[in-house]
Each structure stands twice: as C-alpha cells, then as structure tokens.
Scaffold this active site. Structure first.
Site, PDB file in Angstrom:
ATOM      1  N   GLU A 112     -17.315   6.085   7.759  1.00 49.65           N
ATOM      2  CA  GLU A 112     -15.970   6.597   8.013  1.00 49.65           C
ATOM      3  C   GLU A 112     -15.925   8.101   7.719  1.00 49.65           C
ATOM      4  O   GLU A 112     -16.302   8.520   6.625  1.00 49.65           O
ATOM      5  CB  GLU A 112     -14.966   5.845   7.124  1.00 49.65           C
ATOM      6  N   GLU A 161     -15.763  -1.702   7.045  1.00 47.25           N
ATOM      7  CA  GLU A 161     -16.870  -1.635   6.084  1.00 47.25           C
ATOM      8  C   GLU A 161     -17.923  -2.704   6.332  1.00 47.25           C
ATOM      9  O   GLU A 161     -19.129  -2.458   6.213  1.00 47.25           O
ATOM     10  CB  GLU A 161     -16.345  -1.727   4.647  1.00 47.25           C
ATOM     11  N   ASP A 199     -15.534   0.599  -4.436  1.00 39.48           N
ATOM     12  CA  ASP A 199     -14.493  -0.441  -4.410  1.00 39.48           C
ATOM     13  C   ASP A 199     -14.503  -1.156  -3.055  1.00 39.48           C
ATOM     14  O   ASP A 199     -14.215  -2.343  -2.954  1.00 39.48           O
ATOM     15  CB  ASP A 199     -13.119   0.187  -4.639  1.00 39.48           C
ATOM     16  N   PHE A 200     -14.816  -0.408  -1.993  1.00 36.26           N
ATOM     17  CA  PHE A 200     -14.784  -1.000  -0.652  1.00 36.26           C
ATOM     18  C   PHE A 200     -16.056  -1.794  -0.358  1.00 36.26           C
ATOM     19  O   PHE A 200     -16.133  -2.480   0.661  1.00 36.26           O
ATOM     20  CB  PHE A 200     -14.590   0.075   0.429  1.00 36.26           C
ATOM     21  N   HIS A 259      -9.783   2.469  -6.585  1.00 39.49           N
ATOM     22  CA  HIS A 259     -10.592   3.633  -6.212  1.00 39.49           C
ATOM     23  C   HIS A 259     -11.331   4.214  -7.418  1.00 39.49           C
ATOM     24  O   HIS A 259     -11.711   5.380  -7.400  1.00 39.49           O
ATOM     25  CB  HIS A 259      -9.711   4.748  -5.616  1.00 39.49           C
TER      26      HIS A 259
END
Ligand SMILES: Cc1ncc(C[n+]2csc(CCOP(=O)(O)OP(=O)(O)O)c2C)c(N)n1
Length: 758
Positions: A462, A493, A518-519, A562
């Site tokens: 991204e 993701e 976190d993702f 985050h």
C-alpha cells in the site's frame, strides 16, 4: 510522479451498465471436436483419466473403511474428500492448458493432481520419463515408459495419501496438500479459498517474467465466498497490470460447501460467475460452464487460456458439477440433500455421457473399453500395494524441508537489471561527515541495490510507489525501477502476502510491505498457513523467497491498533524467518540477506528508528541471520533487547554503570528466527543473570521463549531467576501518561537491573 488519469467523474445523471454473463454456451460434441482436430488418442485420454480418477477415489473409499481386498484390515488415516462425479472438471481443465502451465488446487484435489501429472507425463521426453521413473536414460519403447511413469505417478499420489516418504510431498502434506512443483502443480490447499491469492501472485509473476504461462486456480463454490477471493480478484484486475493477469479462476461448483448450499442458502446469487461483475469492466470474462461435460470444460479452459496468453486475463469460469458422495466419508450426504436430486445429477454423469459419445462415434468399442478398464484397475492395484509397502518417513528427518538452505547469493550477472531498464540512475544516499545515514534510507538503499542486482526482485504494497510508503522508506525506488517493479496495491493485506507467496513459488523474489504489524493479523492465513508452511508441507520442494517488510510503532499515541509489537505471533509459526534490526547498519545488511534468502522472511522495522542515524558503509555487505550482536560488554548481568528496545537497554546499562556500579552486557539478537541462543547463553554463563526487555505485552512474548531457551542451557550458572521488562498485558493505550508507562523506558529497566543484582 502523478498518474495521467483524471479521477474526476462525469457528474451527469445516467446508469452503469453491467454486461451479461454467458452460460452453457458450448454447443459442440465429440463428433464436432473430432472434426475440429481432436485426435482419437486425445479423446481416449480424456476418458481414461476420468476413469482413473473415479477408480482412485473409489479405492480411497475402500481403504478408508478397510474394505479393500488387496490389503485386508488396512484403514488409512487422513482426510478423504472425494470428487466422484466431478471428474470432467479435473480432466477438462488439464486438457485445456499446456503441460508447463500452473495450477493450484483444493482439499478435494486428488483428481486435479492425477490429471495434471498425467498430462505432464504424456508430454515428457524419453529422458524426462526415465528421470521421473527413477531409472537411467533408456531407449525402451515410449509406450512402456509412459505406462511405468503413469504407474509411478499413481504410486506417488497414493503414497502421499498414506503419508509415505515416496509420496509427492514426502508424506509431509498428505492428500489435502498434495503438490508437484515439477509439473506445475503449486499445491492443494486445505484452507478453503487459501490458494486464490497464491494463484494470482503466480500469474502476476508469469506476466512479469513473460513466460507465456497461465495459472488455473481451482476453487470450490464455498471457497469463493471467503474474503481472500475479493482481494485476489481485485488484485488480478488492477488497471495498472496492462498485460492482464494470466489466471483462470475456475470455480468447481459442486453445489455445496461442506453442507451449506450455494444457490438459495448461503449466497445471494444463482451463479457465482456473477461475482466477476464487480471487479473489471469485462466481468473478468466470466462464464458458466457445464462441468459434467469434459468437452465443454476443455473448450472453456482452452478459450480462457488463450485470452490470458493474449493479455486479456483474468478469466472466471464457473463449472457446474456435483459430488456424489458426502463432503467426506464421515458425511453420508443425506441430511441436506435429497436422493432425487442426487439421481438427477447422476443421470448427467460425465463418464457415462462421454462413453456413449465415444462408442457412438466409433472412437472406442465396448471390448476396448473393458480392456482399458481392466488395465487401469491393474495399474491402480499395483500402485496401491507399492505405496503401502513403501517406507515411512524417518522421524530423524522430522525437520527436513522446513527451511530452504539455498540463497540467491551466487547469481552473478545472470539476473542483473539491464541498464536500459533503469529509468533513472539510483543515487546512493549521501552520508554525513561521520559516514552516517538514516535507518529509513538504509531500507531504500538495501532494496535498490538488490533490485539492481536481481531483476526478479519487485516491491509492492500500500502506498509504496509514488509516496514512498507510509514512512517514506521506499522513496525514489519508483523513479528508478518504474511501475513494473514498484507498484501500489489496494488495501488488501491478505492478497499482498498471498500474491507474494505465489510469485515467489514461480520465480520472482517479491518484497511486499504491510504498513503496520497490527495489519499482519489480517494476513494470518496467508502468512501463517501459506507462506510459512508451503516449503515443509510440500515436501521441501518449493522455495518461497519473499520478504514481508512491516513495522512496529508505539510512543505516538496511535493506541491499540497501530502500536503493537506482535513479533511473537509469526515467531510461533515454524517456517518463517524474522529479523528486527535496531540500527541503520543492521537494517541494510539484514534486509539484503532477507531478500537473498530463499525462505519467507518477516522483516520488522521500527517506526521510531526511521530517523535514527548510523554508520552504513557504501560497499556491498550482508549480515547473516542467526548472529546476535554484543552491543556492550559487562560482567554483572546480560540484557537481551532487540529493535528499539536495544537503545533503551543501552541507555539503562550506561546509567547502571554510573549510578549502580553495575556492568551490564547488552545482547541484540537481531533475528528472532533463527535465534542465536548460544551467544546469549554464553553471556549468561559469564554474568549469571538474565534480563530481557521487550515492547510486547508480557504474556507470551518472545522474550519468554528466549528466557526458557537460555535456562535450559545454563540454569546451573544462573544466580537469579530471569526477569522480563515488558509492556503491560493491555492493548497499547492512547493517553500519553498511560503509553509512557506501558512501553519499557530506561528508568524501568534501571529499576529492574537494581532489583536483579541485589
Ligand atoms: C477457511 C476454512 N474454513 C472452513 C474449513 C472447513 N471446510 C473444509 S472443506 C469445507 C467446504 C468447502 O466447500 P467448497 O469450497 O465448495 O469445496 P468442496 O468441499 O465443495 O469441494 C469446509 C467448510 C476450511 N478447511 N477452511
């Protein structure tokens, strides 16, 4: 580098038209195909392979229940998702692609695997056949070699189902994960929908490598409702892939997932081909196909593959079919569907319908058919017995295939990016007067050098292209390498990771970015079940040279989603390597090693370190994985800290020397997998005390693992129990007062040092 597309819409009133999707358009027959060039041999092959698959599946049913007369009393363990009724899909598909094309398959994939291998065998040269059979080169008649090779194919398939060393995956995968990379079978997947992104990435790689190959992603009707389908379809359809993505998503719609019925129950559409409508202007070339007609499937796949090779992919084919048995042998299939329904589908049986045409057209006589059946059953009997009597894997080889031992270290000039593909010369990052540069620039320089060195390295994620990533760590790479090699993706993701797995399987070396760790939780199937497992599960035959760059943060008030330090999660899954550099020097050297490694690497950068300066030499260097760095020497205790906690530990150690007269040795493992326990243990043997500092919450953090591993080695030398200075067992809070208290500080570490030495 703004794009030349105007994103301002035409605001006038109107409507969006969606084109219609064709269904059941095949209007030919065996007679028509023979007139069009299908040879009698080819026509017979289709029948033979469908018969073999059915007989194979029936054999599994016998073996599962202990009813196979050849092995009285034997019941094999393992899954048994049979595809009786669906044979036309497997055989028609493989007949429609080239032997060097790729497939991905499903938990119901015995038929796919048998058909893929069978067509590949038919195309092998004499030498390849000998190699496949495992004999020296021979001038034996081709017919005999083909027979032997086919028997070997069934042997290896059956052996895999039995969990034997001679199975296609050395008994590490079993029937639900069968793969044979030599013939382009990139693996069956027992995570429903799990291979959608893998196939997409493999197809992207075929396009970028310009090898004219196509990938067929076989997926169930249930699988295509999994979230990864939407991400994969979007990825494949991205406008920026001007050459199209050469992938055929082939939905094998046998009407039921496990028991959930597609039409009328668990989806809102009659035809899953309609799903193509939301992703590109051409509905992804979607079409509904009669999956009970091997010639119709072959025809659709031939046309789909031609579209893909022509740059008009992707293609979405929904093949309507039916499984006669239950979901597995523990399901009778009777609770959720009627006998009448089953009988109606049996009247469409793909083998019977095709046999009728074969006999009517005179391609085969009834007598020949009987001979064919008898020969095929004899081959299957032999393969069953030989597989049964073949050796089991040796437990001493438990770890074989977990990690590839190869790297791309010695590629020389072979893959170097040609000068004419460099759009703008890469300017080396300028060092300051002390030879220092920023950690973020170390990232960009490492990637740039590796992209120059090896044109198989691509970078995506991204916002990584024009913008240079959320943290500007990849700035400048687009201008040098162009959008073919540096590109943005949608916020997908799972697809980012999954496509990297597929691309790596077929020859690229992707570096993909997941903005925040976190993702990474969004990607856990693709990271944990696919990237991590593909090598081992497929018998060590795949290599997955990919890097997932991601970041941890904290200290910025970004709170729960985050700011986490989740490294223990990927570290818990065998098959991944994990690096966590704490200095610009390490960042560059470790990232270059990661990119050259043939294993999947999770490369965790720290957002708070991006502005850190450090000396980074201009010349090419790499840092081996699994070698800890001793950042400070001392005799009184050992502090293990990585990433941003290394600096916290160093500051605390300096203060401990000044204020407490305590000399701490600070060890930075640099990579968690592999972990250099020996260096840490050697330090603890010397100091007698162990402290670990981590930004992760205490429970289940990676430092707990290090503490345990060290104690196992040198408990007798220890003067005190190890102590972990960690974050609290809470999601990272936003308020500054809370966040400051949550992340270990030099003060907290100093206090802990005092307690540990007293
Ligand atoms: C992600 C995931 N969810 C659930 C399951 C359990 N499961 C195994 S097969 C299956 C049905 C899959 O249906 P479909 O994709 O249509 O394939 P089919 O079994 O019909 O061939 C389910 C729910 C799984 N393996 N993976």
């Amino acid at each position: 580098m703004p794009k030349d597309i105007d994103v301002l819409p035409d605001f006038t009133t109107g409507q969006i038209d969606i084109q219609s999707i064709p269904r059941f358009v095949y209007d030919s027959s065996l007679t028509g195909e023979l007139a069009g060039g299908l040879t009698h041999d080819e026509a017979k092959r289709l029948l033979r392979y469908m018969m073999v698959i059915r007989a194979f599946e029936e054999r599994i049913a016998e073996l599962k229940s202990g009813r196979y007369a050849g092995l009285p009393g034997f019941r094999f363990i393992g899954a048994s998702h049979l595809s009786i009724g669906q044979e036309a899909v497997a055989v028609g598909t493989m007949a429609g692609i080239r032997p060097d094309d790729y497939i991905t398959s499903t938990h119901r994939g015995h038929g796919h695997s048998i058909a893929k291998g069978a067509f590949a065998i038919e195309s092998m040269t004499q030498e390849q056949l000998a190699e496949f059979i495992g004999v020296p080169p021979t001038d034996a008649p081709r017919e005999a070699l083909l027979r032997q090779a086919f028997q070997m194919h069934l042997h290896r398939t059956m052996a895999e189902l039995f969990g034997k060393e001679e199975g296609y995956c050395r008994g590490r995968g079993g029937g639900m994960h069968i793969a044979d990379f030599h013939v382009g079978h990139l693996g069956a997947n027992a995570i429903v929908g799990g291979s959608l992104a893998i196939a997409t990435g493999a197809a992207m790689a075929c396009s970028k490598l310009e090898n004219d190959r196509v990938v067929v992603c076989l997926v169930g009707d249930g699988g295509v409702s999994n979230g990864i389908a939407a991400e994969s379809f979007n990825f494949a359809c991205m406008d920026q892939f001007k050459a199209g993505t050469p992938v055929i998503y082939l939905i094998e719609n046998n009407q039921y997932a496990m028991t959930g019925q597609e039409a009328g129950e668990v989806t809102g559409v009659r035809y899953l081909a309609q799903r193509g409508a939301g992703f590109d202007e051409e509905n992804m070339n979607a079409e509904v196909v009669n999956g009970m007609d091997v010639l119709a499937v072959r025809d659709a796949v031939l046309r789909g593959a031609a579209k893909c090779r022509n740059g008009d992919g992707p293609v979405l084919l929904e093949c309507m079919t039916y499984r006669y048995m239950g979901h597995s042998l523990s399901d009778s299939g009777e609770t959720y569907r009627s006998k009448d329904e089953e009988q109606a589908w049996r009247r469409e049986d793909c083998i019977e319908r095709y046999v009728c045409q074969m006999v009517e057209t005179g391609v085969i006589t009834k007598a020949e058919l009987e001979q064919l059946d008898a020969a095929m059953r004899a081959t299957l009997d032999e393969a069953t017995l030989s597989a049964y009597h073949s050796p089991d894997p040796d437990p001493k080889e438990m770890y074989a295939g977990l990690y590839a031992t190869s790297t791309s270290e010695d590629i020389g000039q072979e893959w170097r990016t040609p000068d004419d593909e460099i759009l703008r010369p890469w300017r080396k990052v300028r060092r300051d007067s002390k030879g220092q540069m920023l950690y973020r620039h170390a990232v960009a320089e490492a990637v740039a050098e590796e992209m120059m060195r090896d044109r198989r390295v691509i970078l995506y994620g991204e916002d990584v292209a024009d913008y240079g990533g959320a943290f500007q760590a990849t700035r400048g790479l687009l201008a040098t390498f162009g959008r073919e090699r540096v590109f943005n993706t949608a916020i997908s993701e799972s697809a980012i990771v999954g496509t990297a797995v597929g691309a790596a399987m077929v020859g690229l070396r992707p570096v993909a970015e997941i903005m925040y760790i976190d993702f990474l939780l969004m990607t856990m199937d693709q990271t944990g079940n696919q990237a991590a497992k593909a090598q081992y599960m497929f018998g060590g035959k795949a290599t997955i040279p990919m890097v997932i760059r991601t970041t941890i943060g904290g200290g910025k008030g970004y709170a729960g989603q985050h700011s986490q330090s989740l490294e223990a999660i990927p570290a818990h899954i065998p098959g991944l390597k994990i690096a966590m550099p704490s200095t610009p020097y390490d960042c560059k050297g470790l990232l270059k090693t990661a990119i050259r490694d043939d294993n999947p690497v999770i490369f965790i950068e720290h957002q708070n370190l991006y502005d850190q300066r450090g000396v980074v030499p201009e010349e090419d260097y790499t840092i081996p994985f699994g070698e800890a760095a001793i950042r400070r020497e001392g005799d009184d205790l050992t502090i293990v800290a990585y990433s941003s906690m290394a600096a916290v530990a160093l500051e605390a150690a300096a203060r401990a020397a000044d204020e407490l007269n305590v000399e701490a040795e600070v060890v930075d493992p640099r990579t968690l997998c592999p972990l250099d326990v020996e260096t840490i243990a050697a330090s603890v043997r010397k100091t007698g005390r162990l402290m670990l500092v981590t930004q992760a919450p205490a429970t289940g953090c990676f430092s707990e693992h290090i503490a345990c591993a060290v104690q196992e080695r040198c408990f007798a030398d220890m003067k005190a129990a190890p102590r972990i200075v960690a974050a609290h067992d809470i999601p990272p809070p936003m308020a500054q007062t809370l966040e400051r208290e949550n992340i270990p500080s030099p003060e907290r570490v100093l206090e802990a040092i005092e307690a540990l030495v007293s």
